[in-house]
Design an enzyme around this catalytic site. Sequence first.
Site, PDB file in Angstrom:
ATOM      1  N   ARG A  54       0.710  -1.329  -0.033  1.00  0.00           N
ATOM      2  CA  ARG A  54      -0.060   0.149  -0.097  1.00  0.00           C
ATOM      3  C   ARG A  54       0.816   1.279   0.084  1.00  0.00           C
ATOM      4  O   ARG A  54       0.533   2.309  -0.681  1.00  0.00           O
ATOM      5  CB  ARG A  54      -1.082   0.045   1.165  1.00  0.00           C
ATOM      6  CG  ARG A  54      -1.711   1.480   1.361  1.00  0.00           C
ATOM      7  CD  ARG A  54      -2.892   1.309   2.164  1.00  0.00           C
ATOM      8  NE  ARG A  54      -3.043   0.330   3.318  1.00  0.00           N
ATOM      9  CZ  ARG A  54      -2.360   0.448   4.491  1.00  0.00           C
ATOM     10  NH1 ARG A  54      -1.588   1.869   4.669  1.00  0.00           N
ATOM     11  NH2 ARG A  54      -2.573  -0.180   5.444  1.00  0.00           N
ATOM     12  N   TYR A 107     -15.824  17.683 -15.585  1.00  0.00           N
ATOM     13  CA  TYR A 107     -16.288  16.424 -15.527  1.00  0.00           C
ATOM     14  C   TYR A 107     -17.539  16.168 -14.493  1.00  0.00           C
ATOM     15  O   TYR A 107     -17.247  16.676 -13.103  1.00  0.00           O
ATOM     16  CB  TYR A 107     -15.080  15.409 -15.406  1.00  0.00           C
ATOM     17  CG  TYR A 107     -15.365  14.040 -15.020  1.00  0.00           C
ATOM     18  CD1 TYR A 107     -15.705  13.378 -16.138  1.00  0.00           C
ATOM     19  CD2 TYR A 107     -15.426  13.413 -13.904  1.00  0.00           C
ATOM     20  CE1 TYR A 107     -16.185  11.926 -16.177  1.00  0.00           C
ATOM     21  CE2 TYR A 107     -15.760  12.099 -13.815  1.00  0.00           C
ATOM     22  CZ  TYR A 107     -16.045  11.411 -14.925  1.00  0.00           C
ATOM     23  OH  TYR A 107     -16.447  10.004 -14.671  1.00  0.00           O
ATOM     24  N   ASP A 179      -7.182  19.469 -14.671  1.00  0.00           N
ATOM     25  CA  ASP A 179      -7.374  17.769 -15.065  1.00  0.00           C
ATOM     26  C   ASP A 179      -7.185  17.810 -16.636  1.00  0.00           C
ATOM     27  O   ASP A 179      -7.715  18.434 -17.485  1.00  0.00           O
ATOM     28  CB  ASP A 179      -8.830  17.555 -14.964  1.00  0.00           C
ATOM     29  CG  ASP A 179      -9.405  16.332 -15.167  1.00  0.00           C
ATOM     30  OD1 ASP A 179      -8.630  15.792 -16.121  1.00  0.00           O
ATOM     31  OD2 ASP A 179     -10.308  15.730 -14.819  1.00  0.00           O
ATOM     32  N   LYS A 204      -8.468   6.715 -19.235  1.00  0.00           N
ATOM     33  CA  LYS A 204      -8.721   7.216 -20.625  1.00  0.00           C
ATOM     34  C   LYS A 204      -7.505   7.112 -21.423  1.00  0.00           C
ATOM     35  O   LYS A 204      -7.146   6.016 -21.609  1.00  0.00           O
ATOM     36  CB  LYS A 204      -9.163   8.611 -20.600  1.00  0.00           C
ATOM     37  CG  LYS A 204     -10.120   8.721 -19.305  1.00  0.00           C
ATOM     38  CD  LYS A 204     -11.803   8.021 -19.568  1.00  0.00           C
ATOM     39  CE  LYS A 204     -12.236   8.200 -18.434  1.00  0.00           C
ATOM     40  NZ  LYS A 204     -12.743   9.439 -17.844  1.00  0.00           N
TER      41      LYS A 204
HETATM   42  C1  LIG Z   1     -13.212   9.826 -16.604  1.00  0.00           C
HETATM   43  C2  LIG Z   1     -12.708  11.291 -16.062  1.00  0.00           C
HETATM   44  C3  LIG Z   1     -12.365  11.576 -14.597  1.00  0.00           C
HETATM   45  C4  LIG Z   1     -12.748  10.366 -13.369  1.00  0.00           C
HETATM   46  O1  LIG Z   1     -11.925   9.186 -13.747  1.00  0.00           O
HETATM   47  P1  LIG Z   1     -12.054   7.886 -13.364  1.00  0.00           P
HETATM   48  O2  LIG Z   1     -10.846   7.021 -13.576  1.00  0.00           O
HETATM   49  O3  LIG Z   1     -13.224   7.343 -14.148  1.00  0.00           O
HETATM   50  O4  LIG Z   1     -12.391   7.857 -11.799  1.00  0.00           O
HETATM   51  C5  LIG Z   1     -12.035  12.623 -14.505  1.00  0.00           C
HETATM   52  N1  LIG Z   1     -11.755  13.560 -15.133  1.00  0.00           N
HETATM   53  C6  LIG Z   1     -12.203  13.537 -16.578  1.00  0.00           C
HETATM   54  C7  LIG Z   1     -11.979  14.468 -17.478  1.00  0.00           C
HETATM   55  C8  LIG Z   1     -12.627  12.224 -17.017  1.00  0.00           C
HETATM   56  O5  LIG Z   1     -12.820  11.960 -18.121  1.00  0.00           O
END
Ligand SMILES: *Cc1c(COP(=O)(O)O)cnc(C)c1O
Length: 389
Positions: A54, A107, A179, A204
């Site tokens: 962890r 998001y 982000d 992604k």
């Molecule tokens: C999918 C996404 C998230 C969240 O991420 P997860 O891996 O699904 O928890 C945050 N920001 C953006 C822009 C995303 O496309």
Amino acid sequence: MSHQNQSFDTRSIHVGETPDFSEGSKNEVVAPIYLSSTYARKEVKNPGQFQYSRSSNPTRFALEKRYASLEQAKYGLGFASGLAAEALLLFTLLKPGDHVVGFDDLYGGTKRLLNQWKEKYKITVSLVDATNSQLVEEAILPETKLIWLETPTNPLLKVCDIAAISEIAHRHNVLVIVDNTFLSPYFQNPTVLGADIVVHSVTKYIAGHSDVIGGAIMLNDTALYEELKFNQNALGVVPSPFDCYLTLRGLKTLSLRMDKHQSNALAIAGYLENHPKVTRVYYPGLPSHPQYELNLKQTKGFGGMISFEIKGGEKEAVQFLESLDLFTLAESLGGVESLIEHPALMTHSSITQKEREQAGIKDSLIRVSIGVEDKTDLINDLEQAFNQI
Ligand SMILES: *Cc1c(COP(=O)(O)O)cnc(C)c1O
């Protein structure tokens, strides 16, 4: 080996996975999946580099080195999901009474997190149209702790000026989080533009094959890194060694994938813009995009995400989506396969109708994650689906 002067393509393959001849057993070319939860020590008072997975794990360690390198930041941290990384940031950075300024097109999951947090922990949040940097500055209060950006945004592909907003934020002693999920570190490096912290949904483009849920944080500040790393262990929001392996593997083709996502997206955005059944296309690579110039200035590309409004409303949108063969009707994005979805009924259904309307997410809006298939096959599929409505 120092990778500092190497290009992105080279670093995305080699950082964290350099054969080490000094220790005979570590000359493997691909980092192994270290499944061990715990690590032996010879002496009670000498724990060695790894103690418990962890806190730190060799496969994750290799991945975190690569995360830092690809974002051109000093430090990288891996998480069990993008939202785990985001929750950790809120938990670490905010205390009751603090204020957050966010982009109004964040998001959906980020908005949900902020909304839940603010009630429980007495945080206030102002969401503004950050395409106008001045609106961001006007929203800053004495108790503002951080500015949360995303560029381009989800799903309307709005672009904000990272350098200008970072300059404003730092004048007010406020941290900037970006982000960077939509462009990946291949096309955009927010810390180089002045942002303090970068967060990714690794799920992604970074992992890239729709088979990992993961998150990442990259930053330069040592004290902040130590705090985040402490909480990464304290909260236990870590990725599994297998997910780290898949992500290391996925990253090796990030530049190849991003170039193909983008060339396909440029062709498809052009096709959609000229289609009589499409009323509006949102893609930062189109000269008609309102922040086309700004995006060119701060990135190396436009990415593979397109949104568009179909002529009509929800009925036409649903009929179109259900008529596609090659595009998969699914949430998520950034994988090699093309995905398509209806934000109001799918990804953004967790935010209220009122918020959606304010943000401009109409019932006719469709979001596409352009994959790396052949672009003619993709266009043919769109065309046959348009012909059915
Ligand atoms: C999918 C996404 C998230 C969240 O991420 P997860 O891996 O699904 O928890 C945050 N920001 C953006 C822009 C995303 O496309």
